[in-house]
Design an enzyme around this catalytic site. Sequence first.
Site, short mmCIF file in Angstrom:
data_model
loop_
_atom_site.label_atom_id
_atom_site.label_comp_id
_atom_site.label_asym_id
_atom_site.label_seq_id
_atom_site.Cartn_x
_atom_site.Cartn_y
_atom_site.Cartn_z
N GLN A 31 0.81 -1.21 0.00
CA GLN A 31 0.00 0.00 0.00
C GLN A 31 0.84 1.27 0.00
O GLN A 31 0.31 2.36 -0.20
CB GLN A 31 -0.96 0.00 1.19
CG GLN A 31 -0.28 0.21 2.53
CD GLN A 31 -1.24 0.09 3.69
OE1 GLN A 31 -1.80 -0.97 3.92
NE2 GLN A 31 -1.43 1.18 4.40
N CYS B 138 -5.13 0.63 3.73
CA CYS B 138 -5.23 -0.76 4.18
C CYS B 138 -6.67 -1.26 4.09
O CYS B 138 -6.91 -2.43 3.81
CB CYS B 138 -4.69 -0.93 5.58
SG CYS B 138 -5.56 0.06 6.83
N HIS C 288 -5.58 -0.87 11.62
CA HIS C 288 -5.07 -1.45 10.38
C HIS C 288 -6.02 -2.55 9.89
O HIS C 288 -6.58 -3.30 10.69
CB HIS C 288 -3.68 -2.03 10.63
CG HIS C 288 -2.97 -2.50 9.39
ND1 HIS C 288 -2.82 -1.71 8.26
CD2 HIS C 288 -2.38 -3.68 9.09
CE1 HIS C 288 -2.15 -2.39 7.34
NE2 HIS C 288 -1.88 -3.59 7.82
#
Length: 186
Positions: A11, A17, A158
Amino acid sequence: GTDFTTSIKNQGSCGSCWAFGTVGPLECNIKIKDGIEEDLSEQWLVNCNQDDWGCDGGWWAHDYHEWKNDSCNNSGAVLEIYCPYTASDDLCLCPYPHDYFINDWAYIGSGSGVPPVNSIKQAIYTYGPVSAAICVNNAFRAYDEGVFNGPSCTTINHGITLVWLNDSQGSDGVWILRNSWGTGWG
């Protein structure tokens, strides 16, 4: 077998994410069902979602692969070749071809709780890899090999794809996950 993971993604410096965690299960399920590896576009989700999500974060965008429309009134997953990843907030230059669609999706438990391990394991067994939100700290960022068993952390920050729970390791088993930090992590 359980080799339905797909190639490692990165990413970069974009906080996308959520898009990688959204696309990951669909790519894995295409490999399970069709036996081929498709590279789906995370960038399309970053550029074309209608929720103001982007490199500053977002949430699961499975609805865009099912029914929710981009700014050109289209839904369904887009191949990477049509909207390559740039690790930045770019304009949505649709229309794009939409090659894959999901029938439905659901949270395991609630959208904000932590479901029991057996429920996650059953969902993976029944439906394939799943999106998961986790807490990342410096120890997790520095992980390089083996089973991660770092210090606990409390802030969910995340998105990843949970691929499998390997019951043959450790007393409680170990999660196999697909991250989006390139080949240098893990």
